[in-house]
Enzyme design. Sequence first.
Site, PDB file in Angstrom:
ATOM      1  N   LYS A 163       1.691  -3.531   7.364  1.00  0.00           N
ATOM      2  CA  LYS A 163       1.871  -3.751   5.921  1.00  0.00           C
ATOM      3  C   LYS A 163       3.339  -3.536   5.532  1.00  0.00           C
ATOM      4  CE  LYS A 163      -0.578  -4.532   3.017  1.00  0.00           C
ATOM      5  NZ  LYS A 163      -0.966  -5.855   2.432  1.00  0.00           N
ATOM      6  N   TYR A 216      -1.846  -0.241  11.147  1.00  0.00           N
ATOM      7  CA  TYR A 216      -2.107  -0.925   9.866  1.00  0.00           C
ATOM      8  C   TYR A 216      -0.930  -0.744   8.919  1.00  0.00           C
ATOM      9  CZ  TYR A 216      -3.593  -1.228   4.981  1.00  0.00           C
ATOM     10  OH  TYR A 216      -3.628  -1.504   3.627  1.00  0.00           O
ATOM     11  N   THR A 257       0.846  -1.201   0.000  1.00  0.00           N
ATOM     12  CA  THR A 257       0.000   0.000   0.000  1.00  0.00           C
ATOM     13  C   THR A 257       0.881   1.250   0.000  1.00  0.00           C
ATOM     14  OG1 THR A 257      -1.426   1.314   1.446  1.00  0.00           O
ATOM     15  CG2 THR A 257      -0.165  -0.387   2.515  1.00  0.00           C
ATOM     16  N   ASP A 258       0.311   2.346  -0.489  1.00  0.00           N
ATOM     17  CA  ASP A 258       1.062   3.621  -0.429  1.00  0.00           C
ATOM     18  C   ASP A 258       1.218   4.110   1.015  1.00  0.00           C
ATOM     19  OD1 ASP A 258      -1.594   4.402   0.024  1.00  0.00           O
ATOM     20  OD2 ASP A 258      -1.563   6.050  -1.422  1.00  0.00           O
ATOM     21  N   GLU A 259       0.434   3.513   1.939  1.00  0.00           N
ATOM     22  CA  GLU A 259       0.499   3.987   3.331  1.00  0.00           C
ATOM     23  C   GLU A 259       1.834   3.647   3.995  1.00  0.00           C
ATOM     24  OE1 GLU A 259      -3.152   3.684   5.565  1.00  0.00           O
ATOM     25  OE2 GLU A 259      -4.330   3.539   3.733  1.00  0.00           O
TER      26      GLU A 259
HETATM   27  P1  NAD Z   1     -10.461  -6.523   2.673  1.00  0.00           P
HETATM   28  O1  NAD Z   1     -10.429  -6.306   4.135  1.00  0.00           O
HETATM   29  O2  NAD Z   1     -11.692  -6.183   1.911  1.00  0.00           O
HETATM   30  O3  NAD Z   1     -10.119  -8.056   2.360  1.00  0.00           O
HETATM   31  C1  NAD Z   1      -9.142  -8.776   3.063  1.00  0.00           C
HETATM   32  C2  NAD Z   1      -9.409 -10.267   2.862  1.00  0.00           C
HETATM   33  O4  NAD Z   1      -8.365 -10.997   3.538  1.00  0.00           O
HETATM   34  C3  NAD Z   1     -10.730 -10.741   3.451  1.00  0.00           C
HETATM   35  O5  NAD Z   1     -11.409 -11.570   2.527  1.00  0.00           O
HETATM   36  C4  NAD Z   1     -10.319 -11.539   4.685  1.00  0.00           C
HETATM   37  O6  NAD Z   1     -11.210 -12.592   5.013  1.00  0.00           O
HETATM   38  C5  NAD Z   1      -8.949 -12.065   4.259  1.00  0.00           C
HETATM   39  N1  NAD Z   1      -8.088 -12.381   5.408  1.00  0.00           N
HETATM   40  C6  NAD Z   1      -7.785 -11.566   6.453  1.00  0.00           C
HETATM   41  N2  NAD Z   1      -6.966 -12.214   7.319  1.00  0.00           N
HETATM   42  C7  NAD Z   1      -6.753 -13.458   6.799  1.00  0.00           C
HETATM   43  C8  NAD Z   1      -5.981 -14.570   7.212  1.00  0.00           C
HETATM   44  N3  NAD Z   1      -5.276 -14.537   8.354  1.00  0.00           N
HETATM   45  N4  NAD Z   1      -5.970 -15.675   6.428  1.00  0.00           N
HETATM   46  C9  NAD Z   1      -6.682 -15.718   5.284  1.00  0.00           C
HETATM   47  N5  NAD Z   1      -7.429 -14.687   4.834  1.00  0.00           N
HETATM   48  C10 NAD Z   1      -7.466 -13.573   5.583  1.00  0.00           C
HETATM   49  O7  NAD Z   1      -9.214  -5.717   2.107  1.00  0.00           O
HETATM   50  P2  NAD Z   1      -8.982  -5.056   0.674  1.00  0.00           P
HETATM   51  O8  NAD Z   1      -9.385  -3.635   0.735  1.00  0.00           O
HETATM   52  O9  NAD Z   1      -9.548  -5.932  -0.376  1.00  0.00           O
HETATM   53  O10 NAD Z   1      -7.401  -5.070   0.601  1.00  0.00           O
HETATM   54  C11 NAD Z   1      -6.713  -6.178   0.004  1.00  0.00           C
HETATM   55  C12 NAD Z   1      -5.213  -5.909   0.042  1.00  0.00           C
HETATM   56  O11 NAD Z   1      -4.898  -4.740  -0.681  1.00  0.00           O
HETATM   57  C13 NAD Z   1      -4.660  -5.710   1.447  1.00  0.00           C
HETATM   58  O12 NAD Z   1      -3.426  -6.371   1.526  1.00  0.00           O
HETATM   59  C14 NAD Z   1      -4.498  -4.202   1.555  1.00  0.00           C
HETATM   60  O13 NAD Z   1      -3.458  -3.866   2.445  1.00  0.00           O
HETATM   61  C15 NAD Z   1      -4.142  -3.858   0.122  1.00  0.00           C
HETATM   62  N6  NAD Z   1      -4.504  -2.483  -0.315  1.00  0.00           N
HETATM   63  C16 NAD Z   1      -5.797  -2.049  -0.173  1.00  0.00           C
HETATM   64  C17 NAD Z   1      -6.139  -0.772  -0.626  1.00  0.00           C
HETATM   65  C18 NAD Z   1      -7.553  -0.269  -0.533  1.00  0.00           C
HETATM   66  O14 NAD Z   1      -7.816   0.901  -0.847  1.00  0.00           O
HETATM   67  N7  NAD Z   1      -8.523  -1.081  -0.126  1.00  0.00           N
HETATM   68  C19 NAD Z   1      -5.154   0.046  -1.208  1.00  0.00           C
HETATM   69  C20 NAD Z   1      -3.850  -0.435  -1.331  1.00  0.00           C
HETATM   70  C21 NAD Z   1      -3.543  -1.710  -0.892  1.00  0.00           C
HETATM   71  P1  TYD Z   2     -10.475   4.947   4.703  1.00  0.00           P
HETATM   72  O1  TYD Z   2     -11.522   4.587   3.706  1.00  0.00           O
HETATM   73  O2  TYD Z   2     -10.581   4.365   6.075  1.00  0.00           O
HETATM   74  O3  TYD Z   2      -9.064   4.637   4.038  1.00  0.00           O
HETATM   75  P2  TYD Z   2      -7.553   5.022   4.547  1.00  0.00           P
HETATM   76  O4  TYD Z   2      -7.610   5.405   5.961  1.00  0.00           O
HETATM   77  O5  TYD Z   2      -6.839   3.723   4.332  1.00  0.00           O
HETATM   78  O6  TYD Z   2      -7.096   6.115   3.641  1.00  0.00           O
HETATM   79  O7  TYD Z   2     -10.466   6.523   4.877  1.00  0.00           O
HETATM   80  C1  TYD Z   2     -10.256   7.380   3.777  1.00  0.00           C
HETATM   81  C2  TYD Z   2     -10.236   8.802   4.305  1.00  0.00           C
HETATM   82  O8  TYD Z   2     -11.539   9.116   4.811  1.00  0.00           O
HETATM   83  C3  TYD Z   2      -9.275   8.981   5.465  1.00  0.00           C
HETATM   84  O9  TYD Z   2      -8.623  10.247   5.350  1.00  0.00           O
HETATM   85  C4  TYD Z   2     -10.152   8.957   6.687  1.00  0.00           C
HETATM   86  C5  TYD Z   2     -11.469   9.527   6.185  1.00  0.00           C
HETATM   87  N1  TYD Z   2     -12.661   8.989   6.875  1.00  0.00           N
HETATM   88  C6  TYD Z   2     -13.613   9.855   7.414  1.00  0.00           C
HETATM   89  O10 TYD Z   2     -13.477  11.107   7.340  1.00  0.00           O
HETATM   90  N2  TYD Z   2     -14.700   9.325   8.045  1.00  0.00           N
HETATM   91  C7  TYD Z   2     -14.888   7.971   8.164  1.00  0.00           C
HETATM   92  O11 TYD Z   2     -15.908   7.536   8.773  1.00  0.00           O
HETATM   93  C8  TYD Z   2     -13.914   7.092   7.594  1.00  0.00           C
HETATM   94  C9  TYD Z   2     -14.056   5.597   7.698  1.00  0.00           C
HETATM   95  C10 TYD Z   2     -12.809   7.658   6.946  1.00  0.00           C
END
Ligand code: NAD
Ligand code: TYD
Length: 340
Positions: free
Chosen positions: A157, A153, A125-127
């Site tokens: 990561k 988090y 992730t970019d985080e």
């Molecule tokens: P999500 O929470 O929707 O999905 C995570 C999945 O992982 C779920 O299906 C969960 O059941 C499974 N999981 C969790 N712990 C587990 C374990 N111990 N064993 C097996 N399965 C397990 O998350 P997401 O938003 O789909 O993110 C997916 C990946 O992408 C993550 O690694 C996250 O860090 C990365 N990512 C997400 C974003 C975003 O904006 N959502 C951006 C950049 C990177």
């Molecule tokens: P989020 O979707 O939790 O993603 P991330 O924290 O990984 O960027 O949040 C996106 C942005 O929205 C973040 O700056 C926090 C803000 N936010 C709110 O203002 N209210 C909310 O209830 C949530 C969940 C997030």
Amino acid sequence: MRTILVTGGAGFIGANFIRFVLNARPAYQIINVDSLTYSGNLENLAGLERDERYRFVKADILDVAAMGPLMEEADAIVHMAAESHVDRSILDSTPFVQTNIAGTQVLLDAARKAERMGRFLYVSTDEVYGSLPLEDTSVLFTEETPLAPNSPYAASKTGGDLLARAYHHTFGMDIVTTRCSNNFGPYQFPEKVIPLFVTNLVEGKKVPLYGDGLNVRDWLHVDDHCEAILAVLEKGISGEVYNVGGNNERSNLELTHSILGLMGCGEEMIEYVCDRPGHDRRYAIDASKIKRELGWEPTRSAWPEAMAATVEWYKANAEWWQRVRSGAYRAYYEQQYGAR
Ligand code: NAD
Ligand code: TYD
């Protein structure tokens, strides 16, 4: 035929990725391993049950005995199972350290021992880069930006990201890493800001905007992310990191106004709530490397059209998120935050 082991395939990005690959690559097979935590939902993959190229295995990535044999069946792994929500990591970082760090180590060791296993792709992730200032918008995260995670988090990561780097360096494993910005699109768990705000508004509730609402995120449609992951899997250079972003920086306030407009709601539906502790101010990605080297750039993230389509998806799929929001999730959420 090429078999990809996808971890976390029942989550938001995983489910979209599996659908994307099965469509784009008819010769690929997918094994989806997921332990189905609160955010994993097999409904996200409805319709694939009878596809011969797809198989689901319910297992925890921390389970060494289960991961070994699965690795032997695959040619590549796309590892995206994770605890993924910053707010939850602030409440309790334990599962984040377990899944995101220890789980990644289990998979790296299992992949190292598996004879057939080729490439290991870590979805980061970019985080991991921490936060950028609001004042100078010319500064972006590049792959060389020092890692400085700020939330539990992001730190967990980063732990997985650095383990992947170390296994490439130490054992010569074929490992590539993607670091992507905030995703939006269908099947995102309604704790993340976009589905939370849309679903709240459908239910007539206000949207809880953190702090002054000026924090900035770079928004990318999930299908653009899926395409980037596939490009890095197939064409990336071993040991390299690729940033993935949408060139789509929006403040949370701008995002909120956009959602309010699409939902036909006014300012009065915003509830300014106290800020997230340690809230990163701005994320912004320089994704020129993946464009230059692999020819990938976003094509599905155009603003406001892509956001409007996403809002429509949540409006049209109320049954999905009402089920997801009920039960364990709702009990957990209300215990931590109170009913919103
Ligand atoms: P999500 O929470 O929707 O999905 C995570 C999945 O992982 C779920 O299906 C969960 O059941 C499974 N999981 C969790 N712990 C587990 C374990 N111990 N064993 C097996 N399965 C397990 O998350 P997401 O938003 O789909 O993110 C997916 C990946 O992408 C993550 O690694 C996250 O860090 C990365 N990512 C997400 C974003 C975003 O904006 N959502 C951006 C950049 C990177
Ligand atoms: P989020 O979707 O939790 O993603 P991330 O924290 O990984 O960027 O949040 C996106 C942005 O929205 C973040 O700056 C926090 C803000 N936010 C709110 O203002 N209210 C909310 O209830 C949530 C969940 C997030």
